[in-house]
Write a protein that holds these residues in place. Sequence first.
Motif, PDB file in Angstrom:
ATOM      1  N   LYS A 227       0.941  -1.141  -0.058  1.00 30.80           N
ATOM      2  CA  LYS A 227       0.001   0.109  -0.138  1.00 30.80           C
ATOM      3  C   LYS A 227       0.885   1.206  -0.191  1.00 30.80           C
ATOM      4  CE  LYS A 227      -3.060   2.445   2.993  1.00 30.80           C
ATOM      5  NZ  LYS A 227      -4.067   3.130   1.928  1.00 30.80           N
ATOM      6  N   PRO A 228       0.716   1.870  -1.080  1.00 28.01           N
ATOM      7  CA  PRO A 228       1.602   3.224  -1.146  1.00 28.01           C
ATOM      8  C   PRO A 228       1.079   4.410  -0.505  1.00 28.01           C
ATOM      9  CG  PRO A 228       0.876   2.701  -3.063  1.00 28.01           C
ATOM     10  CD  PRO A 228       0.238   1.604  -2.246  1.00 28.01           C
ATOM     11  N   ILE A 229       1.974   5.201   0.291  1.00 33.95           N
ATOM     12  CA  ILE A 229       1.196   6.613   0.902  1.00 33.95           C
ATOM     13  C   ILE A 229       2.315   7.653   0.365  1.00 33.95           C
ATOM     14  CG2 ILE A 229       0.935   7.773   2.839  1.00 33.95           C
ATOM     15  CD1 ILE A 229       0.911   5.122   4.395  1.00 33.95           C
ATOM     16  N   VAL A 230       1.621   8.427  -0.552  1.00 33.44           N
ATOM     17  CA  VAL A 230       2.697   9.410  -1.320  1.00 33.44           C
ATOM     18  C   VAL A 230       2.568  10.670  -0.345  1.00 33.44           C
ATOM     19  CG1 VAL A 230       3.049  10.923  -3.193  1.00 33.44           C
ATOM     20  CG2 VAL A 230       2.188   8.366  -3.491  1.00 33.44           C
ATOM     21  N   TYR A 231       4.113  11.322  -0.167  1.00 29.52           N
ATOM     22  CA  TYR A 231       4.025  12.901   0.547  1.00 29.52           C
ATOM     23  C   TYR A 231       4.587  13.511  -0.682  1.00 29.52           C
ATOM     24  CZ  TYR A 231       6.153  16.256   3.387  1.00 29.52           C
ATOM     25  OH  TYR A 231       6.374  17.253   3.832  1.00 29.52           O
ATOM     26  N   HIS A 232       3.977  14.775  -0.736  1.00 24.04           N
ATOM     27  CA  HIS A 232       4.387  15.687  -1.719  1.00 24.04           C
ATOM     28  C   HIS A 232       3.959  17.111  -1.303  1.00 24.04           C
ATOM     29  CE1 HIS A 232       0.454  16.613  -3.595  1.00 24.04           C
ATOM     30  NE2 HIS A 232       0.211  15.296  -3.098  1.00 24.04           N
ATOM     31  N   PRO A 233       4.686  18.230  -2.041  1.00 27.67           N
ATOM     32  CA  PRO A 233       4.399  19.501  -1.381  1.00 27.67           C
ATOM     33  C   PRO A 233       3.004  20.011  -1.804  1.00 27.67           C
ATOM     34  CG  PRO A 233       6.198  19.626  -3.281  1.00 27.67           C
ATOM     35  CD  PRO A 233       5.776  18.081  -2.992  1.00 27.67           C
ATOM     36  N   LYS A 234       2.415  20.781  -0.866  1.00 28.48           N
ATOM     37  CA  LYS A 234       0.861  21.245  -1.032  1.00 28.48           C
ATOM     38  C   LYS A 234       1.258  22.349  -2.175  1.00 28.48           C
ATOM     39  CE  LYS A 234      -2.465  22.476   1.944  1.00 28.48           C
ATOM     40  NZ  LYS A 234      -2.790  22.649   3.498  1.00 28.48           N
ATOM     41  N   ASN A 235       2.065  23.342  -2.517  1.00 27.99           N
ATOM     42  CA  ASN A 235       2.059  24.550  -3.082  1.00 27.99           C
ATOM     43  C   ASN A 235       3.224  24.562  -3.994  1.00 27.99           C
ATOM     44  OD1 ASN A 235       3.349  24.972  -0.624  1.00 27.99           O
ATOM     45  ND2 ASN A 235       3.431  27.154  -0.939  1.00 27.99           N
ATOM     46  N   PRO A 236       3.721  23.440  -4.770  1.00 29.86           N
ATOM     47  CA  PRO A 236       5.071  23.633  -5.484  1.00 29.86           C
ATOM     48  C   PRO A 236       5.073  24.415  -6.713  1.00 29.86           C
ATOM     49  CG  PRO A 236       3.805  21.559  -5.972  1.00 29.86           C
ATOM     50  CD  PRO A 236       3.010  22.351  -5.223  1.00 29.86           C
ATOM     51  N   ASN A 237       6.171  24.860  -6.981  1.00 33.30           N
ATOM     52  CA  ASN A 237       6.519  25.636  -8.210  1.00 33.30           C
ATOM     53  C   ASN A 237       6.890  24.636  -9.574  1.00 33.30           C
ATOM     54  OD1 ASN A 237       7.057  28.527  -9.083  1.00 33.30           O
ATOM     55  ND2 ASN A 237       8.974  27.328  -9.575  1.00 33.30           N
ATOM     56  N   TYR A 238       5.875  23.982  -9.879  1.00 29.98           N
ATOM     57  CA  TYR A 238       6.184  23.285 -11.267  1.00 29.98           C
ATOM     58  C   TYR A 238       6.323  24.122 -12.361  1.00 29.98           C
ATOM     59  CZ  TYR A 238       4.598  19.278  -8.009  1.00 29.98           C
ATOM     60  OH  TYR A 238       4.395  18.429  -7.117  1.00 29.98           O
ATOM     61  N   PRO A 239       7.477  24.068 -13.064  1.00 30.32           N
ATOM     62  CA  PRO A 239       7.592  24.757 -14.478  1.00 30.32           C
ATOM     63  C   PRO A 239       6.588  24.472 -15.507  1.00 30.32           C
ATOM     64  CG  PRO A 239       9.656  23.277 -14.274  1.00 30.32           C
ATOM     65  CD  PRO A 239       8.615  23.162 -12.789  1.00 30.32           C
ATOM     66  N   ILE A 240       6.184  23.106 -15.428  1.00 33.07           N
ATOM     67  CA  ILE A 240       5.393  22.705 -16.220  1.00 33.07           C
ATOM     68  C   ILE A 240       4.191  21.760 -15.623  1.00 33.07           C
ATOM     69  CG2 ILE A 240       6.271  22.764 -18.580  1.00 33.07           C
ATOM     70  CD1 ILE A 240       7.352  19.997 -18.343  1.00 33.07           C
ATOM     71  N   THR A 241       2.877  21.838 -16.174  1.00 34.07           N
ATOM     72  CA  THR A 241       1.865  21.194 -15.382  1.00 34.07           C
ATOM     73  C   THR A 241       0.962  20.372 -16.601  1.00 34.07           C
ATOM     74  OG1 THR A 241       0.403  23.220 -15.660  1.00 34.07           O
ATOM     75  CG2 THR A 241       1.516  22.525 -13.586  1.00 34.07           C
ATOM     76  N   ASP A 242       0.526  19.363 -16.312  1.00 31.76           N
ATOM     77  CA  ASP A 242      -0.080  18.540 -17.255  1.00 31.76           C
ATOM     78  C   ASP A 242      -1.362  17.988 -16.423  1.00 31.76           C
ATOM     79  OD1 ASP A 242      -1.278  16.710 -18.890  1.00 31.76           O
ATOM     80  OD2 ASP A 242       0.580  15.642 -19.431  1.00 31.76           O
ATOM     81  N   ASN A 243      -2.534  18.530 -16.240  1.00 29.86           N
ATOM     82  CA  ASN A 243      -3.789  18.259 -15.684  1.00 29.86           C
ATOM     83  C   ASN A 243      -4.353  16.842 -16.244  1.00 29.86           C
ATOM     84  OD1 ASN A 243      -4.131  20.326 -13.684  1.00 29.86           O
ATOM     85  ND2 ASN A 243      -4.687  21.674 -15.533  1.00 29.86           N
ATOM     86  N   SER A 244      -4.027  16.397 -17.319  1.00 29.38           N
ATOM     87  CA  SER A 244      -4.381  15.218 -17.610  1.00 29.38           C
ATOM     88  C   SER A 244      -3.996  14.086 -16.735  1.00 29.38           C
ATOM     89  CB  SER A 244      -4.162  14.749 -19.313  1.00 29.38           C
ATOM     90  OG  SER A 244      -2.725  14.607 -19.297  1.00 29.38           O
ATOM     91  N   LEU A 245      -2.746  14.179 -16.388  1.00 30.12           N
ATOM     92  CA  LEU A 245      -2.303  13.221 -15.386  1.00 30.12           C
ATOM     93  C   LEU A 245      -2.984  12.853 -14.028  1.00 30.12           C
ATOM     94  CD1 LEU A 245       1.782  13.848 -15.583  1.00 30.12           C
ATOM     95  CD2 LEU A 245       0.284  12.275 -16.807  1.00 30.12           C
ATOM     96  N   LEU A 246      -3.708  13.788 -13.704  1.00 27.73           N
ATOM     97  CA  LEU A 246      -4.739  13.795 -12.528  1.00 27.73           C
ATOM     98  C   LEU A 246      -5.576  12.662 -12.597  1.00 27.73           C
ATOM     99  CD1 LEU A 246      -5.169  17.581 -11.778  1.00 27.73           C
ATOM    100  CD2 LEU A 246      -3.933  16.111 -10.230  1.00 27.73           C
ATOM    101  N   ASP A 247      -5.924  12.321 -13.927  1.00 25.30           N
ATOM    102  CA  ASP A 247      -6.904  11.262 -14.063  1.00 25.30           C
ATOM    103  C   ASP A 247      -6.179   9.933 -13.833  1.00 25.30           C
ATOM    104  OD1 ASP A 247      -8.688  13.109 -14.960  1.00 25.30           O
ATOM    105  OD2 ASP A 247      -8.153  13.215 -17.075  1.00 25.30           O
ATOM    106  N   GLU A 248      -4.945   9.991 -13.962  1.00 21.79           N
ATOM    107  CA  GLU A 248      -4.425   8.758 -13.751  1.00 21.79           C
ATOM    108  C   GLU A 248      -4.104   8.058 -12.370  1.00 21.79           C
ATOM    109  OE1 GLU A 248      -0.949   7.918 -16.271  1.00 21.79           O
ATOM    110  OE2 GLU A 248      -1.599   9.361 -17.788  1.00 21.79           O
ATOM    111  N   LEU A 249      -4.372   9.032 -11.437  1.00 26.01           N
ATOM    112  CA  LEU A 249      -4.437   8.871  -9.969  1.00 26.01           C
ATOM    113  C   LEU A 249      -5.096   7.610  -9.283  1.00 26.01           C
ATOM    114  CD1 LEU A 249      -3.759  12.417  -8.726  1.00 26.01           C
ATOM    115  CD2 LEU A 249      -1.876  10.742  -8.587  1.00 26.01           C
ATOM    116  N   PRO A 250      -4.725   6.694  -8.812  1.00 24.84           N
ATOM    117  CA  PRO A 250      -5.769   5.578  -8.109  1.00 24.84           C
ATOM    118  C   PRO A 250      -6.580   6.535  -7.432  1.00 24.84           C
ATOM    119  CG  PRO A 250      -3.242   4.936  -8.237  1.00 24.84           C
ATOM    120  CD  PRO A 250      -3.512   6.355  -8.502  1.00 24.84           C
ATOM    121  N   THR A 251      -7.836   6.170  -7.585  1.00 28.25           N
ATOM    122  CA  THR A 251      -8.969   6.795  -6.474  1.00 28.25           C
ATOM    123  C   THR A 251      -8.571   6.566  -5.409  1.00 28.25           C
ATOM    124  OG1 THR A 251     -10.229   4.790  -7.035  1.00 28.25           O
ATOM    125  CG2 THR A 251     -10.604   6.788  -8.684  1.00 28.25           C
TER     126      THR A 251
END
Length: 427
Positions: free
Chosen positions: A37-61
Amino acid sequence: MGDKKVLIITYYWPPAGGPGVQRWLKFVEYLPDFGIKPIVYHPKNPNYPITDNSLLDELPTDLTTIKTPIKEPYGLAKLISRKHTKTISSGLIPDKKKQTFLEKIMLFVRGNFFIPDARKNWVRPSVDFLSDYIATHNIETIITTGPPHSLHLIGLKLKEKLSVNWLADFRDPWTTIGYHKSLKLLKSSKLKHEKLELDVLNNADRILVTSNHTKNEFQSKTKTPISVITNGYDTNSIMINEKDKAFTISHIGSLLSNRNPKILWEVFSELITENEVFKQNFRLNLVGVVSDVIINSIKFYGLEDYTKLVGYVSHNEAIRYQKKSQLLLLIEIDSEDTKAIIPGKLFEYMISETPILAIGPRDSDVEQIITSTNSGSYFRYTDKSELKKQVLYYFEAYLEGNLKSNPIGLQKYSRKALTKTLSELLM
């Protein structure tokens, strides 16, 4: 007994775009299939130089993610110069000869005041937050993935504090990566980077790397066990009706200043001059961020009218370009430092049913993979006549309607097979 819990500490996470996010997005998708069971820790307000909102659809529910705020210097730097900040935070370090005074200062500050990188201020708050979280949720194993390599310092401090089992995943090398030399490091800063790298290598329970060259480099520095788990490909449902009618050659991804294959532009230019049919059919797509140095070279070799600067597109759109093209370009800098770099797109290229035309240093990991999988052809920067012959060979196959790739042995590079290998190290 429930699934084994593993905490993954990453900076890049959807909606971050680019190749850095793909590796762990896919591991996280498939780990539950292997009892983890993976648990992912990542920043809340990062400064991503590029974004791709389509990848949000690939996140396991049902994925558990936790996040905390991050303070990054790019916000302050943007007040000085938005353009230069975006360039440097994207990894597009300007050509040394053409750097402005402001760019030189920003690179000096980035290299010497933010060690190992601009995310260093997230280390302490993350350690404080995760110490409680790990204890409360009985987590025994953590994974840090870099770059940014400051995330390995989170792992280092959690290891010291809690004695958790810690895997440090290096998607790229640390002190030997090409852009490191562009950061105008003082001797003391260089030594600090090397010390931090050794601290991470020697204190992790296991090191993960993406190439054999990086494994060999790290083995000369540490006795910690090292496993190679390359990036890979995932099945996709993206369909195209047919290939481009033109002889379209596409490069997907960033083309930085020092990754400028003049030998290739020269070959295209000569073929346009010498071969009328080639001239009528040839098209070049550059999909992704392209530096001004590359654009100027394209103009210099008379290729401007044949070239489409597509810019950054979503991951799904990038796959469409791969499938529709007649040939796919993979360009790496001609340097000892880049022999270890295996771009994530290589594996997607391999399953696109489109042959790969690659140029890079001698004896690289990329050369070995392309050769062993029969997925294209690989050239060095001195192989101009052979490169020209190969482009012409591909062009003739295109005219005859039988230009396609016939790869072999790709299964071991599937994301699911690679996740199985990872899961065995975690159990």
